[in-house]
Scaffold this active site. Structure first.
Site, PDB file in Angstrom:
ATOM      1  CB  ALA A   1       9.598  -1.758  -2.272  1.00 46.21           C
TER       2      ALA A   1
ATOM      3  CG  ASP B   1      11.810   2.827   5.009  1.00 46.12           C
ATOM      4  OD1 ASP B   1      11.991   2.633   6.027  1.00 46.12           O
ATOM      5  OD2 ASP B   1      10.882   3.189   4.708  1.00 46.12           O
TER       6      ASP B   1
ATOM      7  N   GLY C   1       3.492   2.881   5.623  1.00 47.57           N
ATOM      8  CA  GLY C   1       4.312   2.563   6.298  1.00 47.57           C
ATOM      9  C   GLY C   1       4.930   1.079   6.239  1.00 47.57           C
ATOM     10  CG  LEU C   2       3.117  -2.199   4.912  1.00 49.09           C
ATOM     11  CD1 LEU C   2       2.475  -3.095   4.479  1.00 49.09           C
ATOM     12  CD2 LEU C   2       3.746  -2.617   6.390  1.00 49.09           C
ATOM     13  N   GLY C   3       6.983   0.958   3.543  1.00 49.92           N
ATOM     14  CA  GLY C   3       8.043   0.991   2.711  1.00 49.92           C
ATOM     15  C   GLY C   3       7.854   0.811   1.289  1.00 49.92           C
TER      16      GLY C   3
ATOM     17  N   PRO D   1       0.856  -1.050  -0.077  1.00 54.21           N
ATOM     18  CG  PRO D   1      -0.380  -1.035   1.955  1.00 54.21           C
ATOM     19  CD  PRO D   1       0.491  -2.140   1.253  1.00 54.21           C
TER      20      PRO D   1
HETATM   21  N1  LIG Z   1       3.083   1.259  -6.922  1.00 59.49           N
HETATM   22  C1  LIG Z   1       3.535   2.480  -6.924  1.00 59.49           C
HETATM   23  N2  LIG Z   1       3.864   2.954  -8.287  1.00 59.49           N
HETATM   24  C2  LIG Z   1       4.424   4.235  -8.206  1.00 59.49           C
HETATM   25  N3  LIG Z   1       5.105   5.021  -7.438  1.00 59.49           N
HETATM   26  C3  LIG Z   1       4.849   4.231  -6.150  1.00 59.49           C
HETATM   27  C4  LIG Z   1       4.322   3.284  -5.900  1.00 59.49           C
HETATM   28  N4  LIG Z   1       4.212   2.796  -4.512  1.00 59.49           N
HETATM   29  C5  LIG Z   1       4.917   3.915  -4.021  1.00 59.49           C
HETATM   30  N5  LIG Z   1       5.167   4.820  -4.689  1.00 59.49           N
HETATM   31  C6  LIG Z   1       5.759   6.231  -4.595  1.00 59.49           C
HETATM   32  O1  LIG Z   1       6.197   6.279  -3.076  1.00 59.49           O
HETATM   33  C7  LIG Z   1       5.305   7.317  -2.513  1.00 59.49           C
HETATM   34  C8  LIG Z   1       4.954   6.808  -1.095  1.00 59.49           C
HETATM   35  O2  LIG Z   1       6.132   6.655  -0.242  1.00 59.49           O
HETATM   36  P1  LIG Z   1       6.136   6.889   1.159  1.00 59.49           P
HETATM   37  O3  LIG Z   1       5.448   8.321   1.473  1.00 59.49           O
HETATM   38  O4  LIG Z   1       7.709   6.910   1.615  1.00 59.49           O
HETATM   39  O5  LIG Z   1       5.355   5.829   1.830  1.00 59.49           O
HETATM   40  P2  LIG Z   1       5.561   4.327   2.486  1.00 59.49           P
HETATM   41  O6  LIG Z   1       5.167   4.662   3.902  1.00 59.49           O
HETATM   42  O7  LIG Z   1       4.781   3.219   1.639  1.00 59.49           O
HETATM   43  O8  LIG Z   1       7.095   4.144   2.228  1.00 59.49           O
HETATM   44  C9  LIG Z   1       4.143   7.591  -3.494  1.00 59.49           C
HETATM   45  O9  LIG Z   1       3.836   8.775  -3.175  1.00 59.49           O
HETATM   46  C10 LIG Z   1       4.945   7.155  -4.795  1.00 59.49           C
HETATM   47  O10 LIG Z   1       5.608   8.330  -5.264  1.00 59.49           O
HETATM   48  C1  LIG Z   2       9.998   8.016   9.857  1.00 61.72           C
HETATM   49  C2  LIG Z   2      10.922   7.059   9.120  1.00 61.72           C
HETATM   50  O1  LIG Z   2      11.815   6.749  10.082  1.00 61.72           O
HETATM   51  C3  LIG Z   2      10.465   5.968   8.569  1.00 61.72           C
HETATM   52  C4  LIG Z   2       9.282   5.930   7.242  1.00 61.72           C
HETATM   53  O2  LIG Z   2       8.871   5.044   6.727  1.00 61.72           O
HETATM   54  P1  LIG Z   2       7.769   4.905   5.770  1.00 61.72           P
HETATM   55  O3  LIG Z   2       8.366   5.612   4.598  1.00 61.72           O
HETATM   56  O4  LIG Z   2       6.401   5.398   6.252  1.00 61.72           O
HETATM   57  O5  LIG Z   2       7.583   3.462   5.289  1.00 61.72           O
HETATM   58  C5  LIG Z   2      11.800   7.971   8.106  1.00 61.72           C
HETATM   59  C6  LIG Z   2      13.234   7.370   7.670  1.00 61.72           C
HETATM   60  O6  LIG Z   2      13.729   6.534   8.318  1.00 61.72           O
HETATM   61  O7  LIG Z   2      13.365   7.894   6.566  1.00 61.72           O
END
Ligand SMILES: Nc1ncnc2c1ncn2[C@@H]1O[C@H](COP(=O)(O)OP(=O)(O)O)[C@@H](O)[C@H]1O
Ligand SMILES: C[C@@](O)(CCOP(=O)(O)O)CC(=O)O
Length: 337
Positions: A122, A164, A116-118, A112
């Protein structure tokens, strides 16, 4: 077409505090982003992703020098959506020594967005790996992790840890403290995820913690305390048999630390009503502990429960949109057929 995949992750301990040099222990999970790349004859980039918050779109732009994205939505949304892929491709161009390389990119992900699952890590890890391999070169996981970190850090305005991206590149459980990154041994833990269907803005949440920390000494102490409890958690994992069943005592001890970690993250203002509600639902079912994972604000919690009770309780909890068991992903980035 060259395809790479990379896993998402949960934080067992230490998110946010890791941004200030405290240790963190993320753990890769079998939910992957798959990125396919085809080199182009021109300098343009075309990205297709059905999962983006812009709700499924195709955008075409002319690479790093071209500010114009050919899509009819506000530019901040486009930047949020394309920033990570753009930076990943810049890193790939740098790695292959061709600053003008163009690519067609297709992204499919089970992770998703912003939960928060990175998901971004990824996508970035898999995109760099696929773009480099599509160009006939190879990249070692350590260099890949470093380049992915540089990409994330640029998008997040310098406010990112290596946690991450290193975890997604290497797989398994890892320990990150500043620039010191290493794999650690850990038994397979019974991880249950609850997802509220929402997302948090990582940059905003990190900035909020920084502001709190600068204003109040107790917030700075809270960050240090998260570091202390992460060290305790690491010791518990190090003492366990990595190939054995974790057993009830270890699950209780890890769970207590996760509960404590969630409380401290709440004190730093990064939890939310739905995350708290899922954490309490898990604890009142049979979880030995539960916490939010990642930046917070909305998204996912991670709980420990060997049985079915936590999943069942989360399924019926009004704040929870999805719940699933997460297997440890022992493999990090990998080439796909
Ligand atoms: N399936 C995807 N296709 C394109 N971009 C993605 C996808 N999944 C994540 N991203 C990119 O990563 C961003 C979310 O990352 P981030 O805020 O770090 O959240 P998370 O907690 O999932 O790491 C999205 O706004 C988008 O730019
Ligand atoms: C809040 C933080 O420690 C983790 C963020 O994780 P995510 O992008 O929400 O999966 C920021 C970081 O380590 O870059």
């Amino acid at each position: 077409m060259t395809t790479s995949s990379a896993p998402g992750k949960v934080y067992l301990f230490g998110e946010h505090a890791v941004v200030y040099g405290e240790p963190a222990v993320p753990c890769a999970i079998e939910r992957r982003a798959r990125v396919s790349v085809e080199p182009r004859d021109d300098h343009r980039v075309r990205v297709e992703s059905d999962d983006l918050t812009l709700d499924g779109f195709t955008v075409e732009w002319g690479g790093p020098a071209d500010e114009h994205h050919d899509v009819d939505v506000p530019s901040n949304l486009v930047e949020a959506a394309t920033g990570y892929v753009d930076e990943a491709l810049s890193q790939a161009r740098d790695a292959i020594g061709d600053p003008e390389a163009g690519f067609d990119v297709t992204i499919e992900s089970d992770i998703p967005l912003g939960g928060g699952l990175g998901s971004s890590a990824a996508v970035v890890v898999a995109a760099i790996d696929a773009a480099v391999r599509a160009s006939g070169e190879t990249i070692e996981p350590e260099e890949l992790a470093d380049r992915a970190y540089q990409a994330e850090s640029t998008v997040q305005g310098g406010e990112a840890s290596r946690a991450d991206t290193y975890c997604s590149a290497m797989g398994g459980a890892v320990r990150v403290e500043g620039d010191d990154t290493r794999p650690i041994e850990a038994p397979e833990l019974p991880l249950v995820i609850g997802y509220d269907g929402g997302a948090g803005d990582t940059g905003e949440l990190v900035a909020g913690v920084r502001a709190l920390k600068e204003e109040y000494g107790f917030a700075a102490d809270t960050v240090e305390t998260i570091g202390d409890l992460t060290r305790e958690g690491e010791q518990l994992l190090a003492a366990a048999d990595p190939d054995g069943d974790p057993g009830p005592v270890l699950l209780e001890e890890l769970g207590d630390l996760m509960d404590f970690n969630h409380g401290l993250l709440s004190a730093l203002g990064v939890s939310s009503r739905s995350l708290d509600r899922m954490v309490w639902t898990a604890r009142e079912a049979d979880a030995t502990g539960a916490k939010l994972t990642g930046a917070g604000g909305g998204g996912c919690i991670v709980a420990l429960d060997e049985g079915q009770a936590t999943r069942r309780a989360l399924e019926y909890s009004p704040g929870c949109d999805q719940t699933f068991r997460a297997e440890l992903a022992t493999e990090g980035v990998r080439a796909e057929e």
